[in-house]
Design a protein around this motif. Sequence first.
Motif, short mmCIF file in Angstrom:
data_model
loop_
_atom_site.label_atom_id
_atom_site.label_comp_id
_atom_site.label_asym_id
_atom_site.label_seq_id
_atom_site.Cartn_x
_atom_site.Cartn_y
_atom_site.Cartn_z
N GLY A 341 0.80 -1.21 0.00
CA GLY A 341 0.00 0.00 0.00
C GLY A 341 0.84 1.27 0.00
N SER A 342 2.13 1.15 0.38
CA SER A 342 3.01 2.31 0.42
C SER A 342 3.73 2.57 -0.90
CB SER A 342 4.06 2.13 1.53
OG SER A 342 3.43 2.01 2.78
N THR A 343 3.58 1.67 -1.87
CA THR A 343 4.22 1.87 -3.17
C THR A 343 3.63 3.12 -3.83
OG1 THR A 343 4.43 -0.54 -3.40
CG2 THR A 343 4.74 0.77 -5.40
N THR A 344 4.48 4.02 -4.32
CA THR A 344 3.97 5.27 -4.92
C THR A 344 3.27 4.97 -6.24
OG1 THR A 344 5.98 5.70 -6.20
CG2 THR A 344 5.92 6.55 -3.92
N ALA A 345 2.42 5.90 -6.67
CA ALA A 345 1.65 5.71 -7.91
C ALA A 345 2.58 5.48 -9.11
CB ALA A 345 0.75 6.92 -8.16
N ARG A 346 3.65 6.26 -9.19
CA ARG A 346 4.58 6.12 -10.32
C ARG A 346 5.29 4.75 -10.28
NH1 ARG A 346 9.83 9.98 -11.63
NH2 ARG A 346 10.58 8.77 -13.41
N GLN A 347 5.80 4.38 -9.09
CA GLN A 347 6.46 3.08 -8.96
C GLN A 347 5.50 1.95 -9.31
OE1 GLN A 347 7.49 3.48 -4.80
NE2 GLN A 347 9.67 3.72 -5.25
N ARG A 348 4.26 2.12 -8.88
CA ARG A 348 3.25 1.09 -9.12
C ARG A 348 2.99 0.90 -10.61
NH1 ARG A 348 -0.97 -1.31 -6.34
NH2 ARG A 348 -2.77 -1.79 -7.64
N ARG A 349 2.83 2.01 -11.35
CA ARG A 349 2.59 1.92 -12.80
C ARG A 349 3.73 1.19 -13.50
NH1 ARG A 349 0.84 7.23 -12.21
NH2 ARG A 349 2.86 8.03 -12.95
N GLU A 350 4.97 1.56 -13.15
CA GLU A 350 6.14 0.93 -13.79
C GLU A 350 6.21 -0.55 -13.43
OE1 GLU A 350 9.43 3.23 -12.45
OE2 GLU A 350 8.93 4.99 -13.68
N LEU A 351 5.95 -0.85 -12.16
CA LEU A 351 6.03 -2.24 -11.68
C LEU A 351 4.99 -3.12 -12.38
CD1 LEU A 351 6.36 -3.21 -7.93
CD2 LEU A 351 4.69 -4.34 -9.37
N LEU A 352 3.75 -2.62 -12.45
CA LEU A 352 2.67 -3.42 -13.05
C LEU A 352 2.91 -3.64 -14.54
CD1 LEU A 352 -0.53 -2.07 -11.24
CD2 LEU A 352 0.86 -4.07 -10.70
N ALA A 353 3.48 -2.64 -15.22
CA ALA A 353 3.80 -2.80 -16.65
C ALA A 353 4.87 -3.87 -16.83
CB ALA A 353 4.27 -1.46 -17.23
N SER A 354 5.91 -3.82 -15.99
CA SER A 354 6.99 -4.82 -16.06
C SER A 354 6.45 -6.22 -15.76
CB SER A 354 8.10 -4.48 -15.07
OG SER A 354 8.68 -3.24 -15.37
N LEU A 355 5.53 -6.31 -14.79
CA LEU A 355 4.95 -7.60 -14.41
C LEU A 355 4.17 -8.20 -15.57
CD1 LEU A 355 4.52 -9.47 -11.87
CD2 LEU A 355 2.34 -8.30 -11.57
N GLN A 356 3.35 -7.37 -16.21
CA GLN A 356 2.50 -7.85 -17.29
C GLN A 356 3.32 -8.26 -18.52
OE1 GLN A 356 -0.80 -5.28 -17.96
NE2 GLN A 356 -1.88 -6.70 -19.29
N MET A 357 4.45 -7.58 -18.73
CA MET A 357 5.31 -7.91 -19.88
C MET A 357 6.24 -9.08 -19.59
SD MET A 357 6.30 -4.27 -21.63
CE MET A 357 6.85 -3.44 -20.14
N GLY A 358 6.25 -9.55 -18.35
CA GLY A 358 7.10 -10.68 -18.01
C GLY A 358 8.51 -10.29 -17.65
N MET A 359 8.77 -9.00 -17.41
CA MET A 359 10.12 -8.54 -17.07
C MET A 359 10.41 -8.73 -15.58
SD MET A 359 9.96 -5.13 -19.41
CE MET A 359 11.47 -4.38 -18.80
N LEU A 360 9.38 -8.95 -14.77
CA LEU A 360 9.55 -9.25 -13.35
C LEU A 360 9.34 -10.74 -13.12
CD1 LEU A 360 7.73 -6.42 -11.34
CD2 LEU A 360 10.18 -6.82 -11.56
N ASP A 361 10.22 -11.33 -12.31
CA ASP A 361 10.12 -12.78 -12.05
C ASP A 361 9.32 -13.08 -10.79
OD1 ASP A 361 11.86 -13.65 -14.25
OD2 ASP A 361 13.43 -12.60 -13.13
N ILE A 362 9.60 -12.32 -9.72
CA ILE A 362 8.96 -12.59 -8.43
C ILE A 362 8.35 -11.30 -7.90
CG2 ILE A 362 9.29 -13.46 -6.07
CD1 ILE A 362 10.05 -15.54 -8.12
N LEU A 363 7.07 -11.37 -7.49
CA LEU A 363 6.42 -10.21 -6.88
C LEU A 363 6.08 -10.54 -5.43
CD1 LEU A 363 5.34 -7.35 -7.29
CD2 LEU A 363 3.14 -8.34 -7.95
#
Length: 681
Positions: A341-363
Amino acid sequence: MNLNEIPVTEVRGIGGQKAEELQALGITRVAHLLEYYPFRYEDYSIRDLTQVKDGEKITVQGKIMSEPVLQRYGRKNRLSCKVVIDHFFVTAVWFNRPFLKDQLAPGREIVLTGKWDQRRHQMTVSDSEFPDRGTSKTGTLQPVYSVGGSLTQHFMRKATAQALTQYSAMVSEIIPAELLRKYRLLPRRRAMEIIHRPQGTEDGNEARRRMVYEELFLFQLKMHAFRAITRNRADGLAQQVDLPKVRAFVRGLPFTLTPSQKKVIAEILQDMQEPYTMNRLLQGDVGAGKTVVAAAALYATVTAGCQGALMVPTEILAEQHNRSLTAMFEPYGLQVALLTGSTTARQRRELLASLQMGMLDILVGTHALIQEDVFFRKLGLVVTDEQHRFGVNQRSILRRKGMNPDVLTMTATPIPRTLAITAFGDLDVSTLRELPKGRKPIKTYWVRHEMFDRVLGFIRREADEGRQAYVICPLIEESEKLDVQNAIDVHVQLQQAFPDLKVGLLHGRMTGAEKDEIMHRFKDGEIHTLVSTTVIEVGVDVPNATLMVVYDADRFGLSQLHQLRGRVGRGEHQSFCVLIADPKTEVGKERMQAMTDTTDGFEIARRDLELRGPGDFFGTKQSGLPDFRIADMMVDFETMELARDDAAELVARQEFWTAAEYIPLRDFLQRELIFDGDIMD
């Protein structure tokens, strides 16, 4: 039409407002009301005062001998009169019932229920009746239900009695005749009538025995049917795990795995490669190394071209896991991210984009992982830590983020293995028994309250060595009802005792952000001694904390005490646990002794089971894992085992799926969405 389809508003006397309040208890249908069982009973049998102990709650009958006296204290008032009972003059006292004054006429017969004060010859009345009115609870057992809002015991008793009057003829049998005969169980309708309106202890016990078996049998039937269906479907993800890579990862760890850890990792890897969905419970004592096992499983799913998710109950725990997994996976090029819940809006947008594209391995994250905008490219493994802290819906939402991903749930609450296998029949159970090498057992002492000054000296000694301490209290603030220590008073006391140390306070009324801030400061060494309630029970690694003090330790369950003790002993220094208690019962003394005898969580769980003993018809139902309406997993364990065997045998028979006599059970499974594969997380 059956009782599961009839709205509770069809019961005479239940209107819209009451229906809304019943809905908060999960009661929306007539079946729900009839299956909302009392958790204990009040005995209104007339007692002989000469046979009554001081402080007992009793029912007596007598004659009013004096005019009533009403005294007012601001908004409160006290009504009293003299009553003769069995040749004794007794003072009867009512609080905040001024309307009774006109009814308390000298010479009138009265039945009183309340607490007896032997020294004052006084009775504090909780319930009173006049025999000349005709209707009376005298001589009966009255059910006591869990209620909330404006719902009263009187309303629940009346509503349940009315539902039985209107609909008991529609209560249909669900247990097969062969099992009714095998255990000599009461018919369902008869048992349901008795459990809400028992005539005595014996028939009450028989009704409870019937309903406990039914609840546990249906619970086991759901799990065995679900297991049979999912295994037959084989629609899970058969992950192509790169075993040589996983072995290299394990060899590269800076410590040697215990035999239990190696065995459990092998079980998990085998499951992940099968075509059906893994549904495994990993239970291990505090400090047994569950995180490393989860890390190996998460690494394995990445080698199979998938992503992994780890969900934990608090932000500070999520941060801790994120740090440890990042350190472990960095040499292998895995990308780990943290979402809370403390993740900033900007960090969140970047993180979710990376997750959906498969660039993140573990969340890694808190319940933020299950929000609608979180999408994985290919989710292969879901791990939930301290799984009892999440609701079924939360866990199932995370599972639906992928196409039947494998599921590993972890708990540090030790349960005897046979109990775990029985209670979690839909799960495969893995257990970590040994502690990793180098862990020093926590030295545990039991002391009386009069020795608190020596405990303060212990805290001072650890502080002088640069170490930190926890002090746990059962309550947040002072209570009129309980003579136990509270966190707010202890916090003030310790501040006065240690003016040179920073003493922190943590309790359940703080916001999540306030709790996290206090824990961060404790972890960073800014706070030397942390006074807390049990919100600390599931928490954070603070290797520098070496002393756990538990005030009024006899007020806590054995397993809870063991969890609290596990908050220390996480670093290189010797750790200690001091239990402060003056137990007044033999069982209380045995529980304190058990804590000083062993640090083995599974042995503690076994002793807990022994000391709790069998259930009692008049007793309060203890909470079980999972939560049942009438059964208690600890108390009714033998019945649970019988129900498990009966359900497993039935599900394995071909005729169960086709024969007419089992239609009620198949209808039950249909209602529970078993055939949609949408239950039993």
